[in-house]
Design a protein around this motif. Structure first.
Motif, PDB file in Angstrom:
ATOM      1  N   CYS A 106     -14.266 -17.024  25.850  1.00 24.40           N
ATOM      2  CA  CYS A 106     -13.220 -16.728  26.827  1.00 24.40           C
ATOM      3  C   CYS A 106     -13.626 -17.286  28.193  1.00 24.40           C
TER       4      CYS A 106
ATOM      5  N   ARG B 128     -16.577 -12.785  24.848  1.00 22.37           N
ATOM      6  CA  ARG B 128     -15.800 -12.672  23.622  1.00 22.37           C
ATOM      7  C   ARG B 128     -15.205 -14.021  23.239  1.00 22.37           C
ATOM      8  N   THR B 129     -14.842 -14.125  21.956  1.00 19.01           N
ATOM      9  CA  THR B 129     -14.236 -15.354  21.449  1.00 19.01           C
ATOM     10  C   THR B 129     -12.794 -15.463  21.937  1.00 19.01           C
TER      11      THR B 129
ATOM     12  N   CYS C 257      -9.034 -16.326  21.758  1.00 19.53           N
ATOM     13  CA  CYS C 257      -8.089 -16.371  20.640  1.00 19.53           C
ATOM     14  C   CYS C 257      -6.749 -16.962  21.053  1.00 19.53           C
TER      15      CYS C 257
ATOM     16  N   CYS D 195      -9.648 -14.376  25.622  1.00 15.46           N
ATOM     17  CA  CYS D 195      -9.722 -13.411  24.528  1.00 15.46           C
ATOM     18  C   CYS D 195      -8.540 -12.453  24.684  1.00 15.46           C
TER      19      CYS D 195
END
Length: 174
Positions: free
Chosen positions: A3, A9-10, A12, A29
């Protein structure tokens, strides 16, 4: 990919914004996107579509206040335009007839047209097919008139009259 905001965090979702011809891109994210107000997360696709439509209407893009005054309701299901505005979905097929004038700008905005231009069913599609054919011929007729090709225009006019007789329009335009 991580992010761009929290960097832990990943990401998305990829968000592209164009403001004053300035393009900005972010990879976020779910938590950062929600916190930034970029989206309202809903994993139920049906409610997501309804929320999307409600959002369009609530921002006043397609609602004409003059149309809301009468509070006309559908004779089949009893739905009013305000109900549609609140729920984001139509009550029944008769609503399209009752609220047709109010739905037309929305359909044009979303689909580019308010009339059907897709496939035509083989059975019960004869009249629709002829109406579409008449529409195409009328466009061609306009071009002939603009180009002052009156001899060709006369032939198309006659063809339109014959097709209209075939479906019972008897010269009335659509």
């Amino acid at each position: 990919m991580l992010c761009d905001e929290c960097k832990s965090r990943t990401a998305c979702m990829h968000i592209i914004k164009i403001v004053n011809n300035q393009k900005t891109e972010k990879n976020l994210c779910a938590e950062c996107a929600k916190a930034a107000g970029e989206i309202s997360l809903s994993f139920d696709t049906q409610s997501y579509v309804h929320d999307f439509l409600k959002g369009i209407f609530n921002h006043g893009l397609f609602v004409d206040p003059q149309m809301l005054r009468g509070q006309e309701s559908c004779s089949e299901c009893g739905m009013t335009y305000t109900d549609f505005n609140r729920k984001g979905k139509v009550g029944c097929s008769a609503c399209y007839t009752v609220f047709g004038g109010q739905f037309e700008p929305l359909l044009k905005r979303i689909h580019g047209s308010s009339s059907h231009t897709g496939k035509i069913p083989k059975r019960n599609g004869g009249t629709l097919k002829i109406k579409q054919q008449i529409k195409k011929i009328r466009q061609q007729l306009e071009q002939y008139v603009i180009n002052e090709e009156y001899e060709k225009a006369v032939l198309l006019r006659d063809e339109i009259k014959n097709l209209e007789k075939e479906i019972g329009l008897s010269g009335k335009g659509e």
